[in-house]
Design a protein around this motif. Structure first.
Motif, mmCIF file in Angstrom:
data_model
loop_
_atom_site.group_PDB
_atom_site.id
_atom_site.type_symbol
_atom_site.label_atom_id
_atom_site.label_comp_id
_atom_site.label_asym_id
_atom_site.label_seq_id
_atom_site.Cartn_x
_atom_site.Cartn_y
_atom_site.Cartn_z
ATOM 1 N N SER A 71 7.332 9.062 -0.024
ATOM 2 C CA SER A 71 6.553 7.791 -0.544
ATOM 3 C C SER A 71 6.540 6.920 1.095
ATOM 4 O O SER A 71 7.682 6.567 1.543
ATOM 5 N N ARG B 181 -6.737 8.701 7.757
ATOM 6 C CA ARG B 181 -6.693 9.796 6.756
ATOM 7 C C ARG B 181 -7.202 11.051 7.328
ATOM 8 O O ARG B 181 -6.671 12.402 7.106
ATOM 9 N N TYR C 14 -8.708 -0.989 4.970
ATOM 10 C CA TYR C 14 -9.678 0.151 4.312
ATOM 11 C C TYR C 14 -10.917 0.313 5.293
ATOM 12 O O TYR C 14 -11.339 1.214 5.382
ATOM 13 N N ARG D 205 -2.880 7.559 -3.477
ATOM 14 C CA ARG D 205 -2.379 6.037 -3.020
ATOM 15 C C ARG D 205 -2.598 5.192 -4.278
ATOM 16 O O ARG D 205 -3.445 5.416 -4.831
ATOM 17 N N THR D 206 -1.519 4.135 -4.177
ATOM 18 C CA THR D 206 -1.644 3.048 -5.177
ATOM 19 C C THR D 206 -1.649 1.743 -4.422
ATOM 20 O O THR D 206 -0.970 1.678 -3.271
ATOM 21 N N GLU D 207 -1.785 0.591 -4.888
ATOM 22 C CA GLU D 207 -1.723 -0.555 -4.442
ATOM 23 C C GLU D 207 -0.864 -1.337 -5.395
ATOM 24 O O GLU D 207 -1.127 -1.256 -6.620
ATOM 25 N N TYR E 39 0.860 -1.367 -0.059
ATOM 26 C CA TYR E 39 0.008 0.100 0.035
ATOM 27 C C TYR E 39 1.010 1.207 -0.059
ATOM 28 O O TYR E 39 1.685 1.370 1.144
ATOM 29 N N ASN E 40 1.015 2.008 -1.021
ATOM 30 C CA ASN E 40 1.815 2.944 -1.422
ATOM 31 C C ASN E 40 0.957 4.328 -1.262
ATOM 32 O O ASN E 40 0.157 4.707 -1.827
ATOM 33 N N VAL E 41 1.530 5.174 -0.390
ATOM 34 C CA VAL E 41 1.184 6.537 -0.099
ATOM 35 C C VAL E 41 2.291 7.580 -0.626
ATOM 36 O O VAL E 41 3.100 7.564 0.171
#
Length: 108
Positions: free
Chosen positions: A54, A77, A69, A92-94, A4-6
């Protein structure tokens, strides 16, 4: 494994405060029990509007990520939005890990 990239851009005026807060925030995310580790990295790119980072959280399963989530993400958040407002931009990316590669030592 799932990542899980933020990616976060923070304005220079709040950078130092944000960086200190971020260490606590990462701990809060890890303490949900849904991730096994986290990496905080700085994006090395010229940016005229603040600095970019990141955070990569590792989860063992899709279920762990989905549970994060469902039960934790909104609250965590909201804390960031309340503290930094529009001075911080995050997306955000997964990622799903397919395979890891390591160098092979060929010298004998």
């Amino acid at each position: 494994m799932y990542i899980y990239n933020v990616t976060i851009n923070i304005e220079d005026s709040l950078h130092d405060e944000w960086l200190i807060w971020m260490e606590t925030h990462i701990g809060d995310v890890l303490n949900t029990g849904k991730f096994t580790s986290a990496k905080l990295t700085e994006v090395l790119a010229e940016n005229e509007s603040g600095r970019t980072y990141s955070v990569q959280y590792s989860a063992n399963s899709r279920k762990d990520l989905d549970n994060y989530y469902q039960f934790h993400a909104d609250k965590l958040r909201l804390e960031a939005v309340q503290k930094f407002g529009n001075k911080m931009l995050a997306f955000r990316t997964e990622l799903k890990l397919i395979k890891e590669f390591y160098p092979i030592n060929t010298s004998n």
